[in-house]
Scaffold this active site. Structure first.
Site, PDB file in Angstrom:
ATOM      1  N   ASP A  58      29.083  -4.840  65.170  1.00  0.00           N
ATOM      2  CA  ASP A  58      30.498  -5.202  65.024  1.00  0.00           C
ATOM      3  C   ASP A  58      30.752  -6.503  65.785  1.00  0.00           C
ATOM      4  O   ASP A  58      30.423  -6.616  66.967  1.00  0.00           O
ATOM      5  CB  ASP A  58      31.391  -4.073  65.555  1.00  0.00           C
ATOM      6  CG  ASP A  58      32.824  -4.189  65.068  1.00  0.00           C
ATOM      7  OD1 ASP A  58      33.390  -5.298  65.137  1.00  0.00           O
ATOM      8  OD2 ASP A  58      33.385  -3.167  64.626  1.00  0.00           O
ATOM      9  N   SER A  99      38.142  -4.807  61.418  1.00  0.00           N
ATOM     10  CA  SER A  99      36.943  -3.995  61.160  1.00  0.00           C
ATOM     11  C   SER A  99      37.167  -2.948  60.070  1.00  0.00           C
ATOM     12  O   SER A  99      36.207  -2.483  59.470  1.00  0.00           O
ATOM     13  CB  SER A  99      36.482  -3.311  62.446  1.00  0.00           C
ATOM     14  OG  SER A  99      35.974  -4.270  63.333  1.00  0.00           O
ATOM     15  N   THR A 152      34.878   1.218  61.822  1.00  0.00           N
ATOM     16  CA  THR A 152      33.618   0.927  61.128  1.00  0.00           C
ATOM     17  C   THR A 152      32.972   2.184  60.544  1.00  0.00           C
ATOM     18  O   THR A 152      32.770   2.262  59.325  1.00  0.00           O
ATOM     19  CB  THR A 152      32.658   0.155  62.052  1.00  0.00           C
ATOM     20  OG1 THR A 152      33.359  -0.929  62.652  1.00  0.00           O
ATOM     21  CG2 THR A 152      31.440  -0.345  61.287  1.00  0.00           C
ATOM     22  N   ASP A 271      31.459  -6.384  69.578  1.00  0.00           N
ATOM     23  CA  ASP A 271      32.837  -6.815  69.304  1.00  0.00           C
ATOM     24  C   ASP A 271      33.712  -6.755  70.552  1.00  0.00           C
ATOM     25  O   ASP A 271      34.511  -7.657  70.805  1.00  0.00           O
ATOM     26  CB  ASP A 271      33.404  -5.892  68.209  1.00  0.00           C
ATOM     27  CG  ASP A 271      34.874  -6.137  67.904  1.00  0.00           C
ATOM     28  OD1 ASP A 271      35.200  -7.252  67.463  1.00  0.00           O
ATOM     29  OD2 ASP A 271      35.689  -5.211  68.101  1.00  0.00           O
ATOM     30  N   HIS A 340      39.092 -11.887  66.360  1.00  0.00           N
ATOM     31  CA  HIS A 340      38.036 -12.165  65.383  1.00  0.00           C
ATOM     32  C   HIS A 340      38.205 -13.582  64.847  1.00  0.00           C
ATOM     33  O   HIS A 340      39.287 -14.151  64.945  1.00  0.00           O
ATOM     34  CB  HIS A 340      38.116 -11.186  64.208  1.00  0.00           C
ATOM     35  CG  HIS A 340      38.081  -9.754  64.631  1.00  0.00           C
ATOM     36  ND1 HIS A 340      38.415  -8.722  63.808  1.00  0.00           N
ATOM     37  CD2 HIS A 340      37.734  -9.187  65.814  1.00  0.00           C
ATOM     38  CE1 HIS A 340      38.286  -7.578  64.449  1.00  0.00           C
ATOM     39  NE2 HIS A 340      37.875  -7.831  65.673  1.00  0.00           N
TER      40      HIS A 340
HETATM   41 MG    MG Z   1      33.519  -1.101  64.878  1.00  0.00          MG
HETATM   42 ZN    ZN Z   2      37.286  -6.292  66.948  1.00  0.00          ZN
END
Ligand code: MG
Ligand code: ZN
Length: 377
Positions: A58, A99, A152, A271, A340
């Protein structure tokens, strides 16, 4: 008043990683220990894969990968992947995906709106690659360092309008026959507004339900629900080898199916390191994820009929490597955003069918390629 307050608190606890701030010591990673990277055979038994292991880092952009490579003094297991491409991550309603939409594009082949789980842009549920595999009689699994109900993994098994509907997402696991899932999320299965105890319901459905990694590790057949944290698993110092152990356990269980399997494994917290603008956090989780990649290569090399695909749902942090030293495993990064970014992310493939995953593609193409190779072959 109390209810409002506690709901507010649980939201904060849920997505703490979005607001975590790094201090200056987080900007530079200095290698403590490194690991040896093996070279794997590029000869495979089959033309089409019997199994797909889909690994999602991620938030993992090229800089995250190269930060890990630098930190491990010049090598990663990822270098065994000879077919490399790029994935465009834009969602249906945004230049910058989240995500949920990113996961749904990879899992269903539909570009959707940010926040949607297993829904297309018209709010209709759409079938996932995991559901396709299950219908075909393959074994299926999900593994994640976050809560297993987080965006996710959820996008592979659940159909909900909003990613924060964690309890509804948990209930969706019971509507499937997934063989193994391991991640956090005990609270979403057992401390629910509707009073259901899904951990008990899973047992009734024939699952072994375990919360201790030592017990999870012992399971090698049947159905397994491994819930290793109330919500998310901690950082590496706290969770240790949770992801490698969970991945090995999942493969052991899934490989019992003679028809093959589909397994998605997520390195969720690469992430979160990006959101926290923390080089150290990114590198720790990148190296943990790469060790898991090595472990899947161990299996795939012996098995000879397994395709491994490694990619990301999007990049996080706009990470830029501003200084470093490969010989000493030192890397320094800057992050222009705590969100992001829109940039393409790398796609790596190893095994039968890997040659399909080169060039510049849409994130949704990855679904169609997996479906062609695993389901429609
Ligand atoms: Mg994720
Ligand atoms: Zn994120």
């Amino acid at each position: 008043m109390f209810i409002l307050l506690s709901v507010g608190l649980s939201v904060v606890a849920q997505d703490q990683y979005l607001t975590a701030k790094s201090d200056t010591t987080d900007k530079v990673y200095i290698a403590k220990d490194t690991y040896r990277v093996k070279t794997y055979s590029q000869k495979f038994k089959a033309k089409n894969p019997k199994n797909i292991i889909f690994l999602i880092g991620d938030g993992m952009g090229v800089s995250h990968v190269f930060a890990g490579l630098t930190a491990n003094k010049g090598h990663l297991f990822l270098e065994n992947f000879k077919h490399v491409g790029f994935s465009k991550t834009q969602s249906a309603d945004s230049y910058i995906t989240d995500s949920a939409a990113g996961g749904t594009a990879l899992s269903t082949g539909h570009k959707t709106n940010n926040g949607a789980i297993g829904f297309d842009a018209q709010n209709k549920p759409v079938k996932t690659i995991l559901e396709e595999a299950e219908e075909k009689g393959l074994a299926t699994g999900l593994v994640s360092t976050s809560s297993i109900t987080h965006a996710t993994p959820a996008s592979f098994i659940s159909h909900q309008a909003g990613r924060s509907m964690y309890e509804e997402i948990a209930a969706d696991f019971l509507k499937t026959d997934i063989d193994v899932f391991i991640g956090g999320g005990i609270d979403h299965f057992s401390k629910r507004k509707d009073g259901r105890n899904l951990m008990e319901e899973l047992k009734t459905k024939g699952y072994k339900v375990e919360t201790d990694l030592k017990e999870i590790e012992k399971v090698n057949n049947g159905k397994l629900a491994g819930l290793t944290a109330p919500v998310h698993n901690g950082r590496i110092a706290e969770r240790g080898n949770m992801l490698p152990i969970a991945t090995k356990t999942a493969i052991d269980i899934l490989d019992n199916n003679k028809k093959g399997f589909f397994l998605m494994v997520e390195g969720s917290q690469i992430d979160w390191g990006g959101h926290a603008s923390s080089t150290v956090y990114v590198v720790e989780d990148m190296l943990d994820f790469d060790k898991v990649i090595g472990q899947t290569l161990d299996f795939a090399e012996k098995n000879g009929e397994t395709l491994i695909i490694v990619t990301a749902d999007h990049e996080t942090g706009g990470m830029a490597l501003t200084d470093g030293n490969i010989e000493n495993g030192v890397v320094k990064a800057a992050f222009p955003t705590s969100d992001h970014t829109a940039v393409m992310v790398p796609v790596f493939a190893y095994g039968p069918g890997a040659e399909e995953f080169t060039g510049i593609m849409e994130n949704t193409d990855i679904f169609f390629k997996m479906k062609k190779l695993l389901i429609e072959k």
